[in-house]
Scaffold this motif. Structure first.
Motif, PDB file in Angstrom:
ATOM      1  N   ASN A   1      21.054  29.522  73.530  1.00 45.60           N
ATOM      2  CA  ASN A   1      19.845  28.711  73.729  1.00 45.60           C
ATOM      3  C   ASN A   1      19.787  28.057  75.099  1.00 45.60           C
ATOM      4  OD1 ASN A   1      18.975  29.290  71.130  1.00 45.60           O
ATOM      5  ND2 ASN A   1      20.022  27.516  70.240  1.00 45.60           N
ATOM      6  N   ALA A   2      20.921  28.089  75.818  1.00 47.14           N
ATOM      7  CA  ALA A   2      20.951  27.479  77.145  1.00 47.14           C
ATOM      8  C   ALA A   2      20.238  28.329  78.180  1.00 47.14           C
ATOM      9  CB  ALA A   2      22.390  27.220  77.584  1.00 47.14           C
ATOM     10  N   ILE A   3      19.941  29.583  77.831  1.00 42.02           N
ATOM     11  CA  ILE A   3      19.245  30.491  78.742  1.00 42.02           C
ATOM     12  C   ILE A   3      17.940  30.922  78.086  1.00 42.02           C
ATOM     13  CG2 ILE A   3      19.366  32.662  80.008  1.00 42.02           C
ATOM     14  CD1 ILE A   3      22.415  32.515  79.709  1.00 42.02           C
TER      15      ILE A   3
ATOM     16  N   LYS B   1      12.885  44.039  91.402  1.00 42.42           N
ATOM     17  CA  LYS B   1      14.213  43.876  92.005  1.00 42.42           C
ATOM     18  C   LYS B   1      14.748  42.459  91.867  1.00 42.42           C
ATOM     19  CE  LYS B   1      13.551  47.623  95.314  1.00 42.42           C
ATOM     20  NZ  LYS B   1      13.621  48.062  96.728  1.00 42.42           N
ATOM     21  N   THR B   2      14.110  41.643  91.048  1.00 43.17           N
ATOM     22  CA  THR B   2      14.569  40.278  90.810  1.00 43.17           C
ATOM     23  C   THR B   2      14.428  39.938  89.335  1.00 43.17           C
ATOM     24  OG1 THR B   2      12.384  39.322  91.244  1.00 43.17           O
ATOM     25  CG2 THR B   2      13.902  39.513  93.134  1.00 43.17           C
ATOM     26  N   ILE B   3      15.111  38.872  88.924  1.00 44.21           N
ATOM     27  CA  ILE B   3      15.011  38.366  87.555  1.00 44.21           C
ATOM     28  C   ILE B   3      14.845  36.850  87.620  1.00 44.21           C
ATOM     29  CG2 ILE B   3      16.149  38.160  85.310  1.00 44.21           C
ATOM     30  CD1 ILE B   3      17.807  40.613  86.033  1.00 44.21           C
ATOM     31  N   ASP B   4      13.833  36.353  86.943  1.00 44.85           N
ATOM     32  CA  ASP B   4      13.638  34.903  86.806  1.00 44.85           C
ATOM     33  C   ASP B   4      14.135  34.462  85.437  1.00 44.85           C
ATOM     34  OD1 ASP B   4      12.413  34.849  89.292  1.00 44.85           O
ATOM     35  OD2 ASP B   4      10.392  35.000  88.466  1.00 44.85           O
ATOM     36  N   PHE B   5      14.730  33.276  85.386  1.00 45.22           N
ATOM     37  CA  PHE B   5      15.202  32.737  84.114  1.00 45.22           C
ATOM     38  C   PHE B   5      15.428  31.233  84.259  1.00 45.22           C
ATOM     39  CE2 PHE B   5      18.877  33.552  86.631  1.00 45.22           C
ATOM     40  CZ  PHE B   5      19.857  32.652  86.252  1.00 45.22           C
ATOM     41  N   SER B   6      15.607  30.576  83.139  1.00 45.99           N
ATOM     42  CA  SER B   6      15.871  29.137  83.142  1.00 45.99           C
ATOM     43  C   SER B   6      17.198  28.866  82.454  1.00 45.99           C
ATOM     44  CB  SER B   6      14.757  28.369  82.422  1.00 45.99           C
ATOM     45  OG  SER B   6      13.528  28.491  83.115  1.00 45.99           O
ATOM     46  N   VAL B   7      17.921  27.876  82.961  1.00 49.27           N
ATOM     47  CA  VAL B   7      19.207  27.466  82.391  1.00 49.27           C
ATOM     48  C   VAL B   7      19.150  25.979  82.074  1.00 49.27           C
ATOM     49  CG1 VAL B   7      21.701  27.268  82.749  1.00 49.27           C
ATOM     50  CG2 VAL B   7      20.458  29.197  83.728  1.00 49.27           C
ATOM     51  N   TYR B   8      19.707  25.624  80.929  1.00 49.49           N
ATOM     52  CA  TYR B   8      19.778  24.215  80.553  1.00 49.49           C
ATOM     53  C   TYR B   8      20.926  23.562  81.305  1.00 49.49           C
ATOM     54  CZ  TYR B   8      20.043  19.951  77.805  1.00 49.49           C
ATOM     55  OH  TYR B   8      20.054  18.633  77.419  1.00 49.49           O
ATOM     56  N   LEU B   9      20.593  22.616  82.178  1.00 49.29           N
ATOM     57  CA  LEU B   9      21.600  21.844  82.896  1.00 49.29           C
ATOM     58  C   LEU B   9      21.898  20.571  82.119  1.00 49.29           C
ATOM     59  CD1 LEU B   9      20.769  23.868  85.123  1.00 49.29           C
ATOM     60  CD2 LEU B   9      21.073  22.031  86.770  1.00 49.29           C
ATOM     61  N   LEU B  10      23.121  20.145  82.166  1.00 54.29           N
ATOM     62  CA  LEU B  10      23.555  19.000  81.372  1.00 54.29           C
ATOM     63  C   LEU B  10      22.830  17.722  81.763  1.00 54.29           C
ATOM     64  CD1 LEU B  10      27.400  19.728  81.345  1.00 54.29           C
ATOM     65  CD2 LEU B  10      25.724  20.209  79.548  1.00 54.29           C
TER      66      LEU B  10
ATOM     67  N   TYR C   1      19.770  17.788  83.848  1.00 55.35           N
ATOM     68  CA  TYR C   1      18.413  17.987  84.355  1.00 55.35           C
ATOM     69  C   TYR C   1      17.505  18.743  83.392  1.00 55.35           C
ATOM     70  CZ  TYR C   1      20.284  16.664  88.933  1.00 55.35           C
ATOM     71  OH  TYR C   1      20.877  15.991  89.968  1.00 55.35           O
ATOM     72  N   ASP C   2      17.934  18.999  82.174  1.00 50.46           N
ATOM     73  CA  ASP C   2      17.176  19.813  81.236  1.00 50.46           C
ATOM     74  C   ASP C   2      17.100  21.250  81.784  1.00 50.46           C
ATOM     75  OD1 ASP C   2      15.866  19.881  78.717  1.00 50.46           O
ATOM     76  OD2 ASP C   2      13.944  19.972  79.712  1.00 50.46           O
ATOM     77  N   TYR C   3      16.049  22.002  81.491  1.00 52.78           N
ATOM     78  CA  TYR C   3      15.955  23.392  81.938  1.00 52.78           C
ATOM     79  C   TYR C   3      15.468  23.477  83.385  1.00 52.78           C
ATOM     80  CZ  TYR C   3      16.797  25.246  77.273  1.00 52.78           C
ATOM     81  OH  TYR C   3      17.373  25.583  76.070  1.00 52.78           O
ATOM     82  N   ILE C   4      16.163  24.300  84.177  1.00 51.47           N
ATOM     83  CA  ILE C   4      15.824  24.504  85.579  1.00 51.47           C
ATOM     84  C   ILE C   4      15.680  26.004  85.826  1.00 51.47           C
ATOM     85  CG2 ILE C   4      16.622  24.248  87.968  1.00 51.47           C
ATOM     86  CD1 ILE C   4      15.834  21.622  86.726  1.00 51.47           C
ATOM     87  N   GLY C   5      14.665  26.375  86.604  1.00 53.10           N
ATOM     88  CA  GLY C   5      14.407  27.786  86.875  1.00 53.10           C
ATOM     89  C   GLY C   5      15.269  28.340  87.997  1.00 53.10           C
ATOM     90  N   PHE C   6      15.688  29.615  87.827  1.00 51.06           N
ATOM     91  CA  PHE C   6      16.492  30.317  88.829  1.00 51.06           C
ATOM     92  C   PHE C   6      15.950  31.725  89.021  1.00 51.06           C
ATOM     93  CE2 PHE C   6      19.324  27.044  87.277  1.00 51.06           C
ATOM     94  CZ  PHE C   6      20.005  26.643  88.409  1.00 51.06           C
ATOM     95  N   THR C   7      16.269  32.307  90.181  1.00 54.90           N
ATOM     96  CA  THR C   7      15.926  33.695  90.466  1.00 54.90           C
ATOM     97  C   THR C   7      17.168  34.442  90.918  1.00 54.90           C
ATOM     98  OG1 THR C   7      13.652  33.161  91.106  1.00 54.90           O
ATOM     99  CG2 THR C   7      14.557  35.235  91.930  1.00 54.90           C
ATOM    100  N   LEU C   8      17.384  35.615  90.355  1.00 57.86           N
ATOM    101  CA  LEU C   8      18.466  36.499  90.776  1.00 57.86           C
ATOM    102  C   LEU C   8      17.894  37.626  91.626  1.00 57.86           C
ATOM    103  CD1 LEU C   8      20.480  36.997  87.459  1.00 57.86           C
ATOM    104  CD2 LEU C   8      20.962  35.403  89.307  1.00 57.86           C
ATOM    105  N   SER C   9      18.604  37.976  92.690  1.00 56.18           N
ATOM    106  CA  SER C   9      18.169  39.085  93.545  1.00 56.18           C
ATOM    107  C   SER C   9      18.831  40.377  93.079  1.00 56.18           C
ATOM    108  CB  SER C   9      18.503  38.780  95.003  1.00 56.18           C
ATOM    109  OG  SER C   9      17.847  37.607  95.421  1.00 56.18           O
ATOM    110  N   THR C  10      18.563  40.753  91.840  1.00 60.47           N
ATOM    111  CA  THR C  10      19.120  41.958  91.243  1.00 60.47           C
ATOM    112  C   THR C  10      18.267  42.350  90.049  1.00 60.47           C
ATOM    113  OG1 THR C  10      21.082  42.934  90.182  1.00 60.47           O
ATOM    114  CG2 THR C  10      20.652  40.617  89.755  1.00 60.47           C
ATOM    115  N   SER C  11      18.406  43.603  89.616  1.00 58.00           N
ATOM    116  CA  SER C  11      17.723  44.041  88.391  1.00 58.00           C
ATOM    117  C   SER C  11      18.709  44.158  87.230  1.00 58.00           C
ATOM    118  CB  SER C  11      17.045  45.393  88.624  1.00 58.00           C
ATOM    119  OG  SER C  11      17.993  46.382  88.971  1.00 58.00           O
ATOM    120  N   ALA C  12      19.958  43.712  87.442  1.00 55.32           N
ATOM    121  CA  ALA C  12      20.991  43.803  86.409  1.00 55.32           C
ATOM    122  C   ALA C  12      20.846  42.634  85.433  1.00 55.32           C
ATOM    123  CB  ALA C  12      22.373  43.788  87.045  1.00 55.32           C
TER     124      ALA C  12
END
Length: 439
Positions: A233-235, A243-252, A254-265
């Motif tokens: 549930n943290a992701i 060629k990128t992936i956007d997602f959110s992670v629950y920070l202890l 800051y609540d959920y914060i958005g991130f971008t990966l420069s990969t398709s993996a």
């Protein structure tokens, strides 16, 4: 000794030859040798990473963020793809041949003058120990603040585990690999990996396998480590682009914060999230949310769904779980043309199970096979035999990699995709070939 090892190449040749005359050493003697060296890099803040899949990627994400924050860091990983120097990275750059050689000479000086206890034990560092001690010498030389250490095999008895004082531990995804050394069950494998824990030291891990979680939490109680599991549930909000992936992670904090990966993996989402959780626990004021986001976005790790040429991808998946993760990433990508797979592996992997996954995936129009170089390579006859029982795709076999790559690239049309998978050794051989061809 300095005349015998006058060049970088001579040092590499000696290191490559060490498996022929060394055996596994006791942790006691490995620790004694570190003492003999003067405990280089002991004062660094150690981030220790163990697991089956994703270790190197997590290391890369950690170091990318630390570097963005202006924090000096060293990274020791394995294996390398083309150059042995890839195993030693300081502040984003692999070490020079000169520094590599000097670190090797420091370690060899101690090998030749080991002290009474180690002399009686006839101690000589193994291949991996040599490299680990060289890394610690290099980190001492560069005065890095953080040292990111990836275990080579297991954890409890790994050479890197001679380090007692650690800032933080991370356990990545646990799966079936190296069972002849680590055990036949996930519980036994997890026990070995969990051996890197220390009293009072935070440990981060993905809470997704009940069997593994149970073992890790038992070790947490046993060692007095501080547990920080990353739940499913943290992701959330995973959105895969070209060629990128956007997602959110629950920070202890800051609540959920958005991130971008420069990969398709897709599998890198979990690895990046583990790194984010770990970095948050460091309590570094220099690591702000924007720094976290920029470091994760700009991180790069070779051989993981890496586009080496237009629509030609290398992935180092080398065990069954890695193959499953690779297939998930391919499945989520759209392809206007044909998909071709180039596969090879070593003979001590679960290649029959991997072949079944690849053949039954229904993702590839053609599967091409080629043997690796070296003694561990699975012979071409066995490769073709294991894939020969499956239908639904074309099959081709090549005696050499250069012929295979030449044909795959020359027959590739616009819209087609080529995937190269099965071993990090294969990834290294392909990269070396392309560099020699200046492609």
């Amino acid at each position: 000794m300095r005349e015998e090892f006058a060049t970088y190449g001579a040092a590499v040749d000696y290191i490559n030859a060490t498996p022929k005359f060394t055996t596994k050493n006791s942790m006691k003697n490995t620790a004694l040798f570190w003492e003999r060296l003067g405990y280089p890099a002991r004062d660094c803040k150690i981030l220790h990473i163990a697991g089956t899949n994703g270790k190197g990627s997590v290391c890369a994400y950690l170091c990318s963020v630390l570097q963005k924050a202006g924090i000096s860091c060293g990274m020791f990983t394995s294996p390398h793809l083309v150059s042995m120097r890839e195993r030693f990275v300081t502040d984003g750059e692999k070490v020079s041949e000169e520094d590599f050689l000097q670190a090797f000479l420091v370690v060899m000086e101690a090998v030749e003058n080991p002290g009474e206890k180690l002399r009686l034990a006839a101690y000589h560092p193994t291949f991996f120990e040599l490299l680990f001690f060289m890394a610690m010498v290099l980190f001492e030389k560069y005065h890095v603040e953080y040292a990111v250490l990836e275990t080579g095999l297991g954890g409890r008895l790994d050479a890197t585990n001679v380090v007692e004082e650690k800032k933080l531990c991370i356990l990545t995804s646990i799966g079936y690999d190296h069972m002849e050394y680590l055990g036949e069950t996930l519980s036994r494998i997890a026990e070995e990996k969990a051996g890197i824990m220390r009293k009072g030291v935070p440990v981060v891990y993905p809470d997704k396998q009940p069997e593994v979680t149970r073992v890790i939490e038992e070790y947490v109680k046993k060692t007095g480590a501080a547990s920080f599991p990353l739940s499913k549930n943290a992701i959330k909000e995973i959105e895969i682009r070209n060629k990128t992936i956007d997602f959110s992670v629950y920070l202890l904090y800051y609540d959920y914060i958005g991130f971008t990966l420069s990969t398709s993996a897709v599998y890198q989402v979990e690895n990046a999230a583990l790194a984010v959780r770990a970095l948050e626990l460091l309590g570094e004021e220099r690591i702000t949310v924007p720094v976290l986001q920029a470091g994760i976005r700009d991180a790069f790790w070779e051989g993981r769904m890496e586009e080496i040429l237009p629509s030609v991808y290398i992935d180092g998946a080398h065990n069954v779980d890695g193959i499953r993760a690779f297939l998930e990433s391919v499945r989520r990508r759209s392809c206007a043309g044909r998909r071709t797979l180039l596969y090879s592996t070593v003979r001590d992997k679960q290649y029959e199970k991997a072949a079944a996954l690849l053949a039954r995936a229904g993702l590839f129009d053609e599967i091409c096979l080629v043997p690796l170089q070296g003694e561990r390579a699975l012979p071409l006859a066995q490769l073709t035999g294991v894939f020969g029982q499956y239908t639904g795709f074309g099959k081709k076999a090549y005696d050499t990699l250069d012929v295979a790559m030449k044909e795959l690239l020359s027959h590739k049309n616009d819209g087609d995709e080529v995937y190269i998978v099965g071993s990090l050794y294969l990834a290294g051989e392909v990269k070396a070939l392309l560099r020699s061809l200046k492609l």
